[in-house]
Design an enzyme around this catalytic site. Structure first.
Site, mmCIF file in Angstrom:
data_model
loop_
_atom_site.group_PDB
_atom_site.id
_atom_site.type_symbol
_atom_site.label_atom_id
_atom_site.label_comp_id
_atom_site.label_asym_id
_atom_site.label_seq_id
_atom_site.Cartn_x
_atom_site.Cartn_y
_atom_site.Cartn_z
ATOM 1 N N TYR A 1 9.003 2.051 -7.910
ATOM 2 C CA TYR A 1 7.904 2.167 -8.687
ATOM 3 C C TYR A 1 8.201 2.904 -10.068
ATOM 4 O O TYR A 1 7.754 2.353 -10.919
ATOM 5 C CB TYR A 1 6.785 3.052 -7.872
ATOM 6 C CG TYR A 1 5.438 3.261 -8.549
ATOM 7 C CD1 TYR A 1 4.538 2.217 -8.608
ATOM 8 C CD2 TYR A 1 5.239 4.399 -9.056
ATOM 9 C CE1 TYR A 1 3.298 2.498 -9.280
ATOM 10 C CE2 TYR A 1 4.067 4.751 -9.586
ATOM 11 C CZ TYR A 1 3.026 3.756 -9.680
ATOM 12 O OH TYR A 1 1.883 3.903 -10.244
ATOM 13 N N ASP B 1 -0.961 -14.438 -8.388
ATOM 14 C CA ASP B 1 0.003 -13.383 -8.234
ATOM 15 C C ASP B 1 0.837 -13.332 -9.544
ATOM 16 O O ASP B 1 1.514 -14.174 -10.299
ATOM 17 C CB ASP B 1 1.017 -13.940 -7.168
ATOM 18 C CG ASP B 1 2.250 -13.320 -6.744
ATOM 19 O OD1 ASP B 1 2.384 -12.404 -7.530
ATOM 20 O OD2 ASP B 1 2.962 -13.540 -5.762
#
Length: 255
Positions: free
Chosen positions: A163, A70
């Site tokens: 984003y 991660d």
């Protein structure tokens, strides 16, 4: 350190670490660099997908290792980088590719947690990997950092605030890294791909209508990987701090 020339796009003897490499563009980057002779550390949140890509590379005669990581977890990133360096004795190429886009909402419906998640994966992911890789890259005679951003960081799309902000941060961080690290011989550039045929685009027809592509088709991930490989090679060592956007002409289509 002895080194093998990487001209003509060859990367023999080099070691590359790629985040988000279990599928899509990351997978294509890993396979492309391996085909050119690099040994590749395949990092992905999904270990099974990372292992599948590494196996594909090994089955084709290349060298690869897989890590379930991660990128928002600094300690996990540092451990994977350390294991890569210990396994192969060097690290020459970092491709910061991990990223997601889940939220296409306008500003009024932008969720705080999703906004922060985008920053965590894209911006902090780059921070963690670049910082962990730096001691190894400083020892390489041909160090490269290639940051995968998005052309949405250069367009006003009117939605997807997390984003867009995160990918714009990627782009700015790449240029900042380039200025800081160039005197150490570490070459940094960013790529801002246009519409690429991956699972991140659930509706290709809508995408083509919303963001027209003058060349007439949506690129396959492998087309972007050719650029990644070029920037990783010695042929591109004088290209520093650039933001290169392979987008089929979308950026000149009046958007």
């Amino acid at each position: 350190m002895n080194d093998t020339a990487a001209t003509g796009g060859r990367l023999d003897g080099r070691v590359a670490l790629i985040t988000g490499a279990g599928r899509g563009m990351g997978r294509a980057h890993a396979i492309e660099l391996a085909q050119r002779g690099a040994r590749v550390a395949v990092l992905d949140l999904d270990l099974a997908e990372a292992e599948s890509v590494a196996a594909e590379i090994r089955n084709a005669g290349g060298h690869a290792s897989a890590y379930g990581v991660d990128v928002t977890d600094r300690a996990a990133v540092e451990a994977a980088v350390a294991r890569t360096g210990a396994e192969w004795g060097r690290l020459d190429i970092l491709v910061s590719n991990a990223g997601i886009v889940n939220d296409f909402t306008g500003i009024a419906d932008t969720d705080d947690a999703e906004f922060q998640r985008q920053l965590a994966i894209n911006a902090y992911g780059l921070l963690h990997t670049a910082r962990a890789a730096l001691p190894w890259l400083q020892q390489s005679p041909a160090a490269r950092i290639i940051v995968i951003s998005s052309f949405w960081a250069q367009l006003a799309v009117g939605h997807s605030y997390g984003y867009v902000a995160a990918k714009a941060a990627n782009m700015a961080m790449a240029r900042n890294l380039a200025l800081e690290l160039a005197p150490q011989g570490i070459v940094v550039n960013a790529i801002t791909p246009g519409s690429i045929a991956t699972r991140m685009i659930p509706d290709p027809e809508w995408e083509m209508q919303e963001y027209p592509i003058p060349i007439g088709y949506m690129a396959a991930p492998e087309e972007i990987s050719k650029l990644v490989a070029f920037l990783a090679s010695d042929d591109a060592k004088f290209i520093v701090g650039q933001v290169i956007s392979p987008n089929g002409g979308t950026m000149i289509a009046g958007l």
